[in-house]
Design a protein around this motif. Structure first.
Motif: not given
Ligand code: F6P
Length: 564
Positions: A225, A223, A228, A172-173
């Motif tokens: 979180t 990101s 990632t 999503g990012s």
């Molecule tokens: O692959 C799973 C996921 O958690 C997605 O839902 C999310 O968009 C992507 O990883 C990236 O996560 P983040 O924006 O926390 O890096």
């Protein structure tokens, strides 16, 4: 004409959870009735079919007259929408109810596109937190930041103008921003190029920076979180690429970030003035509208970006207020349920007839498959019906010359959405008209097919030997009844793109309510991530996986090749 039923052959599909047995039985009888007919026959019998099975709202025309369904079947599907309390669920979404049960969160991406909502409006609160005020603040900050980069007033560490922006993120990012940046290329500022790096293996990073100069490059680390693996690995590569050339102090001038995780942004060295907040009530795949869309805003400018938001908001209003029978997301949702649960289509192709939308199918893959790829209900019991189909696609007309053969004559059951702008995205109307003609021709061919009788008549007309006609004719038959809808619009501008994206977001929500699944979590991506952490050392030959001889053998082989 002969028509091959698309319906699953192995018994009746399992009933959906929504309601009384009667409702399900009535849908099954509609299905059986229609299975004995064909789109071609239904259209011949009803000259008003287009008027009956099309809706135009918010500048989008949904023509679903090529679906194997009629007005009584549609009424049955809308009864299903009522019975599964979709209208209440829509209200809950917008009011900030906990619609993501497993993570105990609301899903308020809709609040990110409420630009017109002024200070006088009722606040939207989550406890003491004023959602609208926070959104307004971050919007203004992102706007100011984008303006400073675009105008050249924000410069790199050596005082040079920023000419290239690299968005580092994944899922999503990445998918939303890259899809929208590509879609809106006609609105982009040529003096600021925007690039995307998502993949882990380092290739995309190397290829991207090969053409860039550190002194003129800005990285935006996206990101939610900030944990990632892919994004942190690429972000560290980027930091090294910048500091090797410009020294450690350059990080402040060459990096911005978007995340909920402020401690991790601190650790990375992201300054407070160049970090943008996300919130846990915005899911990654629904986050294009937040500062995660910064790359898009840098590409097309804040005014255009806000038109995208306004388009999304217009679709929100429509979703909340339009009657069910004219409600685009509701209709798209129930057409998907009809094709999936009644006709047995387990895959759905998205076919945009505008090259600018070439990443739209990939974007929808995450939106739909991460959202509806679920096998337990909200309360944890297993579902006993099919949930989300496989989503895939490519722009037409390229797709016509690769996989359309299988869609026309293969045995797979695939439903389709065609996306069709009336006007060219690049001012070449003659070429776009040809694309439109192909789009409509394909949609008609998929729906109507080409019968054995027609094939025979065509071959006889070419004066072929009767035996040759008999041999060839079966190969030319197109069974038809390949269910498809056309989503047409005037042109691919920011507002229209916003409407399209919000339309599909809400379609997914409608289906999730009918299927009784949570569209806002994604537990299925966790297991592989955990295993990869453990395997990283094993791939490098630093750790033996002694409890799994099968894998140990494979790791040994890889280690052997690596050391050559
Ligand atoms: O692959 C799973 C996921 O958690 C997605 O839902 C999310 O968009 C992507 O990883 C990236 O996560 P983040 O924006 O926390 O890096």
């Amino acid at each position: 004409m002969s028509s091959v039923p698309l319906t699953a052959t192995a018994g009746s599909p399992a009933p959906l959870p929504f309601a009384s047995h009667d409702l399900w039985q009535s849908l099954l009888s509609h299905r059986d009735r229609l299975r004995g007919s064909s789109v071609r026959a239904l259209a011949a019998a009803d000259p008003d079919r287009f008027a009956r099975l099309s809706v135009e709202a918010e500048g989008l025309l949904l023509d679903y007259s090529r679906q194997l369904l009629d007005a009584p079947a549609l009424a049955g599907l809308l009864a299903l929408v009522e019975a599964s309390s979709v209208p209440t669920a829509i209200q809950e979404l917008f009011e900030g109810a906990i619609v993501n049960g497993t993570e105990q969160r609301p899903a308020l991406h809709v609040a990110l596109r409420e630009l017109g909502v002024g200070p006088g409006t009722q606040p939207l609160r989550l406890g003491d937190f004023d959602v609208r005020a926070a959104v307004r603040t971050e919007r203004a900050r992102a706007r100011a930041f984008a303006t400073s980069v675009i105008s050249g007033s924000r410069k790199g560490a050596t005082g040079q103008r920023i000419t290239d922006v690299v968005n580092v993120g994944i899922g999503g990012s990445d998918l939303g921003p890259v899809m929208a940046t590509e879609a809106l290329k006609s609105y982009a500022n040529p003096r600021l190029r925007v690039h995307f790096v998502s993949n882990l293996d380092g290739v995309q990073f190397a290829d991207t920076v090969a053409e860039l100069e550190p002194a003129k490059t800005l990285f935006v680390i996206c990101s939610k979180t900030f944990t990632t693996l892919e994004t942190l690995t690429n972000a560290r590569l980027a930091r090294r690429w910048i500091t090797d050339k410009l020294g450690p102090n350059a990080v402040a001038k060459h990096f911005a970030a978007v995340s909920v995780n402020h401690a991790a942004m601190d650790d990375f060295g992201i300054g407070h003035d160049v970090r943008f907040t996300m919130w846990d009530w915005v899911g990654g795949r629904y986050s294009l509208w937040s500062a995660i869309g910064l790359a898009v805003e840098l590409a097309i400018g804040p005014e255009r970006f806000e038109e995208l938001l306004a388009g999304g908001h217009a679709m929100d209003r429509h979703f909340r207020t339009a009657p069910l029978a004219q409600n685009l997301p509701v209709l798209l949702g129930v057409l998907g349920v009809w094709n999936r649960n009644l006709l047995g289509c387990d895959s759905h192709a998205v076919l945009p007839y505008d090259q600018r939308l070439h990443r739209f199918p990939a974007y929808l893959q995450q939106l739909e498959m991460e959202s509806t790829g679920k096998r337990v209900r909200r309360d944890g019991r297993p579902v006993e019906w099919d949930t989300g189909p496989v989503i895939w696609g490519e722009p037409g007309s390229n797709a016509q010359h690769s996989f359309f053969q299988l869609l026309h004559q293969g045995t797979a059951r695939v439903s389709m959405d065609f996306l069709l702008p009336a006007t060219s995205s690049v001012g070449n109307q003659a070429s776009q008209d040809l694309a439109a003609a192909n789009c409509l021709a394909q949609a008609e061919a998929f729906a109507n097919g080409y019968s054995l009788e027609e094939a025979r008549a065509e071959l006889h007309g070419k004066r072929l030997e009767p035996s040759r006609v008999g041999e060839l004719a079966p190969h030319k038959v197109h069974p038809g009844d390949r269910p498809n809808s056309i989503l047409a619009f005037q042109k691919l501008d920011p507002a229209t793109l916003g409407k399209l994206v919000a339309l599909y977001e809400h379609k997914v929500y409608v289906q999730s309510v009918i299927w009784d699944i949570n569209p806002f979590d994604q537990w299925g991506v966790e297991l592989g991530k955990r295993l990869a952490d453990r395997f990283a050392q094993a791939v490098r030959g630093e750790l033996a996986i002694v409890d799994n001889p099968r894998l140990e053998a494979l790791f040994d082989r890889l280690a052997g090749w690596r050391s050559r």
